[in-house]
Design an enzyme around this catalytic site. Structure first.
Site, PDB file in Angstrom:
ATOM      1  N   ASP A 167       0.871  -1.172   0.000  1.00 28.86           N
ATOM      2  CA  ASP A 167       0.000   0.000   0.000  1.00 28.86           C
ATOM      3  C   ASP A 167       0.909   1.223   0.000  1.00 28.86           C
ATOM      4  O   ASP A 167       2.118   1.109   0.235  1.00 28.86           O
ATOM      5  CB  ASP A 167      -0.905  -0.019   1.240  1.00 28.86           C
ATOM      6  CG  ASP A 167      -1.964   1.088   1.234  1.00 28.86           C
ATOM      7  OD1 ASP A 167      -2.177   1.710   0.172  1.00 28.86           O
ATOM      8  OD2 ASP A 167      -2.570   1.331   2.292  1.00 28.86           O
ATOM      9  N   SER A 168       0.310   2.377  -0.230  1.00 28.26           N
ATOM     10  CA  SER A 168       1.103   3.607  -0.197  1.00 28.26           C
ATOM     11  C   SER A 168       1.539   3.949   1.225  1.00 28.26           C
ATOM     12  O   SER A 168       2.518   4.658   1.419  1.00 28.26           O
ATOM     13  CB  SER A 168       0.300   4.771  -0.777  1.00 28.26           C
ATOM     14  OG  SER A 168      -0.901   4.948  -0.053  1.00 28.26           O
ATOM     15  N   CYS A 172      -4.313  -1.266  -1.939  1.00 25.71           N
ATOM     16  CA  CYS A 172      -4.468   0.175  -2.129  1.00 25.71           C
ATOM     17  C   CYS A 172      -5.503   0.354  -3.223  1.00 25.71           C
ATOM     18  O   CYS A 172      -5.319  -0.144  -4.334  1.00 25.71           O
ATOM     19  CB  CYS A 172      -3.128   0.792  -2.530  1.00 25.71           C
ATOM     20  SG  CYS A 172      -3.226   2.528  -3.047  1.00 25.71           S
ATOM     21  N   GLU A 198      -5.535   8.510  10.919  1.00 26.64           N
ATOM     22  CA  GLU A 198      -4.113   8.439  11.253  1.00 26.64           C
ATOM     23  C   GLU A 198      -3.767   9.280  12.484  1.00 26.64           C
ATOM     24  O   GLU A 198      -2.737   9.056  13.116  1.00 26.64           O
ATOM     25  CB  GLU A 198      -3.272   8.836  10.040  1.00 26.64           C
ATOM     26  CG  GLU A 198      -3.401   7.833   8.898  1.00 26.64           C
ATOM     27  CD  GLU A 198      -2.320   7.943   7.846  1.00 26.64           C
ATOM     28  OE1 GLU A 198      -1.593   8.950   7.837  1.00 26.64           O
ATOM     29  OE2 GLU A 198      -2.214   7.009   7.024  1.00 26.64           O
ATOM     30  N   CYS A 241     -11.566   2.287   0.801  1.00 27.62           N
ATOM     31  CA  CYS A 241     -10.226   2.708   1.228  1.00 27.62           C
ATOM     32  C   CYS A 241      -9.853   1.791   2.375  1.00 27.62           C
ATOM     33  O   CYS A 241     -10.687   1.516   3.256  1.00 27.62           O
ATOM     34  CB  CYS A 241     -10.238   4.165   1.686  1.00 27.62           C
ATOM     35  SG  CYS A 241      -8.685   4.708   2.460  1.00 27.62           S
ATOM     36  N   HIS A 282      -8.151   2.209   4.948  1.00 26.00           N
ATOM     37  CA  HIS A 282      -8.199   2.799   6.288  1.00 26.00           C
ATOM     38  C   HIS A 282      -9.587   2.631   6.919  1.00 26.00           C
ATOM     39  O   HIS A 282      -9.714   2.559   8.143  1.00 26.00           O
ATOM     40  CB  HIS A 282      -7.908   4.305   6.234  1.00 26.00           C
ATOM     41  CG  HIS A 282      -6.467   4.681   6.129  1.00 26.00           C
ATOM     42  ND1 HIS A 282      -5.709   4.408   5.025  1.00 26.00           N
ATOM     43  CD2 HIS A 282      -5.648   5.336   7.001  1.00 26.00           C
ATOM     44  CE1 HIS A 282      -4.480   4.886   5.211  1.00 26.00           C
ATOM     45  NE2 HIS A 282      -4.421   5.437   6.400  1.00 26.00           N
TER      46      HIS A 282
END
Length: 267
Positions: free
Chosen positions: A10-11, A73, A152, A184, A186
């Site tokens: 993932d990024s 991702c 985050e 996503c 996250h």
């Protein structure tokens, strides 16, 4: 090849929700994770740049001897997956196809909302994949760029996050969605809050769980499952190391990430 590790990239560290789902479903598998933290986020980059970065990510994982690669991702899946599959013989899976399969597994799904980064929504990858699979769907894509920074920051149960989510979700609820795709990696961390904010009859489909289930099916089909009764290992590689990413990794994995190594790409 069965004993070789799985490669996941993932990024950043968001793809660790996929790692966690894979560990839950396939506990015997060794996993090698690459987070391109030096160049995140991918969501704001051009498609050409994303394809270049994704290619370097895959090359790094292949150099470590992985038996399959998961593009954890959504942005990289949307822009780079077809090219990666053409270029490499190793099995490469993305997060979009499993999510679409899961969303359409309910025959009553008719009005589908998608929340994701601007890059993923702008690519129309989910919208296109859904429309190809089922005619007559009403699809609403909603870019939600503030969610990743809030997650985050570990503000998951913060009043500000609830207010931002409500602002993003209200138009989708008003349009009568019956399914919400969390496009996503996250966003699975937001599921408890989303269940509180959304009507009870709205189905949630998340990238991490659906991707892990699809991976298990593919590894079984290709006879690549780790057959030993053992506990798999996790090796984390990040292109930029910081205390912040270590604490984020702990947050996403719900346990200590262990030693984190620095990855050098394109070498």
């Amino acid at each position: 090849m069965n004993s070789a590790p799985l490669g996941i990239f993932d990024s950043g560290v968001g793809g660790l929700t996929v790692v966690r789902a894979v560990q839950d479903l396939l506990p015997a598998e060794d996993i090698l994770y690459l987070g391109d933290t030096a160049r995140l986020p991918y969501g704001s980059k051009s498609p050409e740049t994303i394809r270049h970065f994704a290619d370097e990510d895959v090359r790094f994982l292949i150099s470590k001897g992985v038996k399959a690669v998961v593009v954890a991702c959504n942005t990289a899946t949307a822009h780079a997956l077809p090219q990666l599959r053409e270029q490499y013989r190793i099995p490469i899976l993305g997060v979009i196809e499993p999510g679409v399969d899961a969303a359409l597994s309910c025959p009553n799904a008719e009005r589908i909302g998608i929340i994701a980064t601007r890059g993923t929504i702008g690519s129309h990858a989910y919208q296109h994949a859904l429309a190809l699979r089922k005619t007559g769907l009403i699809i609403h894509g909603q870019a939600t760029p503030l969610l990743v920074p809030l997650i985050e920051e570990n503000w998951i149960d913060h009043p500000a996050t609830r207010q931002v989510l409500k602002t993003y979700l209200d138009p989708l609820v008003e349009k009568g969605i019956d399914t919400l795709m969390l496009a996503c990696t996250h966003y699975p961390l937001l599921i408890p809050i989303l269940r509180e904010l959304l009507p009870a009859d709205v189905r949630l489909v998340d990238s991490a769980t659906t991707c892990a289930e699809h991976l298990k099916k593919e590894l079984t089909r290709l006879d690549l499952l780790q057959m030993e009764d053992r506990e798999g290992t996790l090796e984390l590689h990040l292109t930029d190391l910081s205390e912040e990413f270590e604490s984020l990794a702990r947050q996403f994995l719900k346990k200590s990430p262990g030693r984190i190594r620095r990855a050098v790409l394109g070498a």
